[in-house]
Design an enzyme around this catalytic site. Structure first.
Site, short mmCIF file in Angstrom:
data_model
loop_
_atom_site.label_atom_id
_atom_site.label_comp_id
_atom_site.label_asym_id
_atom_site.label_seq_id
_atom_site.Cartn_x
_atom_site.Cartn_y
_atom_site.Cartn_z
N LYS A 11 36.98 -61.81 -51.57
CA LYS A 11 38.26 -62.44 -51.22
C LYS A 11 38.37 -63.83 -51.87
O LYS A 11 37.37 -64.39 -52.34
CB LYS A 11 38.36 -62.53 -49.70
CG LYS A 11 38.36 -61.17 -49.00
CD LYS A 11 38.61 -61.32 -47.51
CE LYS A 11 38.61 -59.96 -46.82
NZ LYS A 11 39.02 -60.06 -45.41
N TYR A 51 46.51 -53.21 -46.40
CA TYR A 51 46.47 -53.72 -45.02
C TYR A 51 47.56 -53.08 -44.15
O TYR A 51 48.05 -53.72 -43.22
CB TYR A 51 46.56 -55.25 -45.03
CG TYR A 51 45.25 -55.93 -45.38
CD1 TYR A 51 44.04 -55.47 -44.86
CD2 TYR A 51 45.22 -57.03 -46.23
CE1 TYR A 51 42.83 -56.09 -45.18
CE2 TYR A 51 44.02 -57.66 -46.55
CZ TYR A 51 42.82 -57.18 -46.02
OH TYR A 51 41.63 -57.79 -46.33
N ASN A 118 36.74 -64.50 -44.54
CA ASN A 118 35.45 -63.89 -44.22
C ASN A 118 34.78 -63.23 -45.43
O ASN A 118 34.06 -62.25 -45.29
CB ASN A 118 35.59 -62.93 -43.03
CG ASN A 118 36.63 -61.85 -43.29
OD1 ASN A 118 37.10 -61.70 -44.42
ND2 ASN A 118 36.96 -61.07 -42.26
N HIS A 121 35.94 -57.93 -48.22
CA HIS A 121 36.39 -56.69 -47.59
C HIS A 121 35.41 -55.60 -47.98
O HIS A 121 34.90 -55.59 -49.10
CB HIS A 121 37.79 -56.30 -48.10
CG HIS A 121 38.12 -54.87 -47.80
ND1 HIS A 121 38.60 -54.47 -46.58
CD2 HIS A 121 37.97 -53.74 -48.55
CE1 HIS A 121 38.75 -53.16 -46.58
NE2 HIS A 121 38.38 -52.69 -47.77
N GLU A 132 40.64 -46.31 -51.19
CA GLU A 132 40.64 -47.68 -51.70
C GLU A 132 40.15 -47.75 -53.15
O GLU A 132 40.68 -48.54 -53.94
CB GLU A 132 39.79 -48.56 -50.77
CG GLU A 132 40.46 -48.75 -49.41
CD GLU A 132 39.63 -49.51 -48.38
OE1 GLU A 132 38.49 -49.91 -48.68
OE2 GLU A 132 40.14 -49.69 -47.26
P1 ADP Z 1 37.62 -55.96 -41.42
O1 ADP Z 1 37.99 -56.60 -42.74
O2 ADP Z 1 36.42 -56.65 -40.79
O3 ADP Z 1 37.48 -54.46 -41.49
P2 ADP Z 1 40.29 -55.62 -40.22
O4 ADP Z 1 40.47 -54.42 -41.09
O5 ADP Z 1 40.52 -55.50 -38.75
O6 ADP Z 1 38.82 -56.27 -40.40
O7 ADP Z 1 41.28 -56.79 -40.71
C1 ADP Z 1 41.55 -56.97 -42.07
C2 ADP Z 1 41.47 -58.45 -42.43
O8 ADP Z 1 42.52 -59.16 -41.76
C3 ADP Z 1 40.18 -59.16 -41.95
O9 ADP Z 1 39.09 -58.99 -42.84
C4 ADP Z 1 40.63 -60.59 -41.89
O10 ADP Z 1 40.66 -61.21 -43.18
C5 ADP Z 1 42.07 -60.45 -41.38
N1 ADP Z 1 42.12 -60.55 -39.90
C6 ADP Z 1 41.73 -59.62 -39.00
N2 ADP Z 1 41.95 -60.03 -37.72
C7 ADP Z 1 42.49 -61.28 -37.83
C8 ADP Z 1 42.96 -62.26 -36.88
N3 ADP Z 1 42.91 -62.04 -35.56
N4 ADP Z 1 43.45 -63.43 -37.36
C9 ADP Z 1 43.53 -63.66 -38.71
N5 ADP Z 1 43.11 -62.78 -39.65
C10 ADP Z 1 42.61 -61.61 -39.23
#
Ligand code: ADP
Length: 143
Positions: A11, A51, A118, A121, A132
């Site tokens: 990211k 997303y 974070n 992905h 994907e």
């Molecule tokens: P992951 O990437 O851990 O599989 P998700 O698919 O639930 O998590 O969410 C996609 C991305 O959206 C996350 O990696 C993060 O960057 C963002 N995200 C998820 N939940 C939140 C939140 N509560 N607030 C802000 N950003 C979020």
């Protein structure tokens, strides 16, 4: 054990902090193989697809803006059980909740947007990985 390929995105926080090499080394040290790698800008259309499961969340516009801060680096990464093993290496979505030693625990944002900035992905299932890889790589770009 199953030989799988997963889709990783470095990211914009990882790109801006020059963390790509460090995190890539962790993947290679696990024995995973890079079968595809490219840098690309995520258009609104690509992000809406990628997303779609969070498109109705209030934080989606911030995630879209964040993911467009810089181009990202996409990887097609192959290995035994790579999908779940990479998710374990990353740690949970919230970097503040991620244990030291995990990628998000070591390099994710701890001050501000810990749930968003974070680092990487990674696909969460074989179905998601297949969709994907197709979304981010063209025919002939994965070896
Ligand atoms: P992951 O990437 O851990 O599989 P998700 O698919 O639930 O998590 O969410 C996609 C991305 O959206 C996350 O990696 C993060 O960057 C963002 N995200 C998820 N939940 C939140 C939140 N509560 N607030 C802000 N950003 C979020």
């Amino acid at each position: 054990m199953a030989l799988e390929t997963t889709l990783i995105l470095f990211k914009p926080d990882a790109v801006a902090k020059r963390l790509v090499g460090t995190v890539l080394s962790r993947f290679e040290n696990e024995g995973f193989k890079i079968n595809g790698i490219k840098k690309l800008f995520l258009t609104d259309e690509l992000l809406a697809d990628h997303y779609s499961h969070i498109a109705d969340k209030p934080f989606f516009p911030s995630v879209r803006d964040f993911m467009q801060e810089t181009p990202v680096i996409a990887l097609a990464l192959e290995g035994e059980d790579v999908i779940s093993r990479v998710r374990d290496l990353l740690g949970p979505t919230d970097s503040k909740a991620a244990a030291p030693g995990t990628i998000r625990g070591d390099f994710g944002d701890k001050e501000g947007d810990a749930k968003m900035r974070n680092v990487c992905h990674a696909s969460d299932s074989t179905e998601a990985a297949a969709a994907e890889i197709k979304r981010f790589f063209k025919d002939g770009e994965v070896f």
